[in-house]
Design a protein around this motif. Structure first.
Motif, mmCIF file in Angstrom:
data_model
loop_
_atom_site.group_PDB
_atom_site.id
_atom_site.type_symbol
_atom_site.label_atom_id
_atom_site.label_comp_id
_atom_site.label_asym_id
_atom_site.label_seq_id
_atom_site.Cartn_x
_atom_site.Cartn_y
_atom_site.Cartn_z
ATOM 1 N N ASP A 138 0.828 -1.200 0.000
ATOM 2 C CA ASP A 138 0.000 0.000 0.000
ATOM 3 C C ASP A 138 0.863 1.252 0.000
ATOM 4 N N ALA A 139 0.412 2.244 -0.769
ATOM 5 C CA ALA A 139 1.142 3.508 -0.834
ATOM 6 C C ALA A 139 1.026 4.282 0.479
ATOM 7 N N GLY A 140 0.071 3.912 1.296
ATOM 8 C CA GLY A 140 -0.006 4.487 2.644
ATOM 9 C C GLY A 140 -0.602 5.871 2.719
ATOM 10 N N HIS A 141 -1.405 6.238 1.727
ATOM 11 C CA HIS A 141 -2.021 7.567 1.774
ATOM 12 C C HIS A 141 -3.112 7.650 2.835
ATOM 13 N N THR A 142 -3.705 6.508 3.164
ATOM 14 C CA THR A 142 -4.881 6.597 4.038
ATOM 15 C C THR A 142 -4.752 5.746 5.303
ATOM 16 N N GLN A 143 -5.217 4.491 5.233
ATOM 17 C CA GLN A 143 -5.365 3.730 6.475
ATOM 18 C C GLN A 143 -4.086 3.066 6.981
ATOM 19 N N LEU A 144 -3.094 2.872 6.103
ATOM 20 C CA LEU A 144 -1.959 2.016 6.461
ATOM 21 C C LEU A 144 -0.624 2.744 6.353
ATOM 22 N N ASP A 145 0.398 2.186 7.002
ATOM 23 C CA ASP A 145 1.752 2.715 6.838
ATOM 24 C C ASP A 145 2.241 2.436 5.421
ATOM 25 N N PRO A 146 2.995 3.382 4.838
ATOM 26 C CA PRO A 146 3.508 3.170 3.474
ATOM 27 C C PRO A 146 4.320 1.885 3.387
ATOM 28 N N GLY A 147 4.066 1.116 2.321
ATOM 29 C CA GLY A 147 4.851 -0.089 2.098
ATOM 30 C C GLY A 147 4.275 -1.332 2.742
ATOM 31 N N THR A 148 3.178 -1.191 3.481
ATOM 32 C CA THR A 148 2.552 -2.360 4.099
ATOM 33 C C THR A 148 2.087 -3.346 3.026
ATOM 34 N N ALA A 149 2.500 -4.590 3.133
ATOM 35 C CA ALA A 149 2.020 -5.621 2.201
ATOM 36 C C ALA A 149 0.592 -5.985 2.587
ATOM 37 N N THR A 150 -0.315 -5.919 1.603
ATOM 38 C CA THR A 150 -1.735 -6.099 1.908
ATOM 39 C C THR A 150 -2.355 -7.335 1.262
ATOM 40 N N ALA A 151 -1.887 -7.700 0.072
ATOM 41 C CA ALA A 151 -2.541 -8.776 -0.668
ATOM 42 C C ALA A 151 -1.570 -9.386 -1.667
ATOM 43 N N VAL A 152 -1.811 -10.646 -2.000
ATOM 44 C CA VAL A 152 -1.047 -11.301 -3.054
ATOM 45 C C VAL A 152 -2.023 -12.112 -3.911
ATOM 46 N N ALA A 153 -1.884 -12.007 -5.217
ATOM 47 C CA ALA A 153 -2.717 -12.788 -6.132
ATOM 48 C C ALA A 153 -1.878 -13.884 -6.772
ATOM 49 N N VAL A 154 -2.480 -15.046 -6.944
ATOM 50 C CA VAL A 154 -1.830 -16.206 -7.574
ATOM 51 C C VAL A 154 -2.727 -16.687 -8.710
ATOM 52 N N GLY A 155 -2.182 -16.741 -9.913
ATOM 53 C CA GLY A 155 -2.960 -17.135 -11.081
ATOM 54 C C GLY A 155 -3.376 -15.900 -11.868
ATOM 55 N N PRO A 156 -4.055 -16.092 -12.979
ATOM 56 C CA PRO A 156 -4.759 -17.292 -13.414
ATOM 57 C C PRO A 156 -3.840 -18.468 -13.795
ATOM 58 N N ALA A 157 -4.264 -19.627 -13.312
ATOM 59 C CA ALA A 157 -3.583 -20.884 -13.619
ATOM 60 C C ALA A 157 -4.584 -22.004 -13.343
ATOM 61 N N SER A 158 -4.157 -23.225 -13.556
ATOM 62 C CA SER A 158 -5.077 -24.339 -13.326
ATOM 63 C C SER A 158 -5.484 -24.391 -11.858
#
Lengths: 112, 112
Positions: free
Chosen positions: A78-98
């Motif tokens: 997160d860029a940290g403009h609002t709710q979180l500290d800058p650089g906070t890892a928030t989510a990871v996506a995996v795929g599209p894959a089988s």
């Protein structure tokens, strides 16, 4: 074919914030996939599931595992403009894959 | 440049469900944008805001207005496998486009 997006439940993100982070991760991992995987997934209804993780360490581990398996993946900070500290890892996506390949990385996580 | 994703707050969607619908809308509208808008938006940090609507009629109106204005847009209907009736309209994304153009369609909506 599916895409799993894993988001942190321990940050207390509001619903709209969470949705935006999930959408960032989804789009970025999609763009990492090759054209054939993109087309197959979209033809399949672009199935997405949103799962929960409870720490930054868990996100990093999933991201690393997806990388090792050679799956499209994207970790969002997160860029940290609002709710979180800058650089906070928030989510990871995996795929599209089988389904099988995605489940091998994210299969033991609970739905968000 | 930004993209606004408007989701229905009157359906009682769970957080993960909401996030998946927002991600569907975001990706689909992104793919409607031309290459120059896609690149400009991504170079700009692919700003996304999630806004709330309180009825299906509101979603349709936003979708229609985006269409009239010639902005990339996507209306999402849920397949209805889980929480909702099949075909329920859940979210609409507008943009990526200039902040001004997106605000002209969604500017009076509250953050989700």
């Amino acid at each position: 074919m599916k895409q799993a997006i894993v988001a942190r439940a321990d940050l207390g993100m509001g619903e709209g914030k969470l949705a935006a982070q999930v959408a960032h991760a989804s789009l970025q991992a999609y763009e990492e996939a090759d054209g054939a995987a993109q087309r197959e997934w979209k033809g399949d209804g672009q199935k997405k599931i949103v799962l929960r993780a409870d720490s930054e360490a868990d996100l990093f581990e999933i991201n690393e595992q997806a990388d090792v398996e050679g799956l499209p993946h994207a970790l969002i900070r997160d860029a940290g403009h609002t709710q979180l500290d800058p650089g906070t890892a928030t989510a990871v996506a995996v795929g599209p894959a089988s389904d099988r390949a995605v489940d091998a990385v994210t299969g033991d996580l609970a739905l968000y």
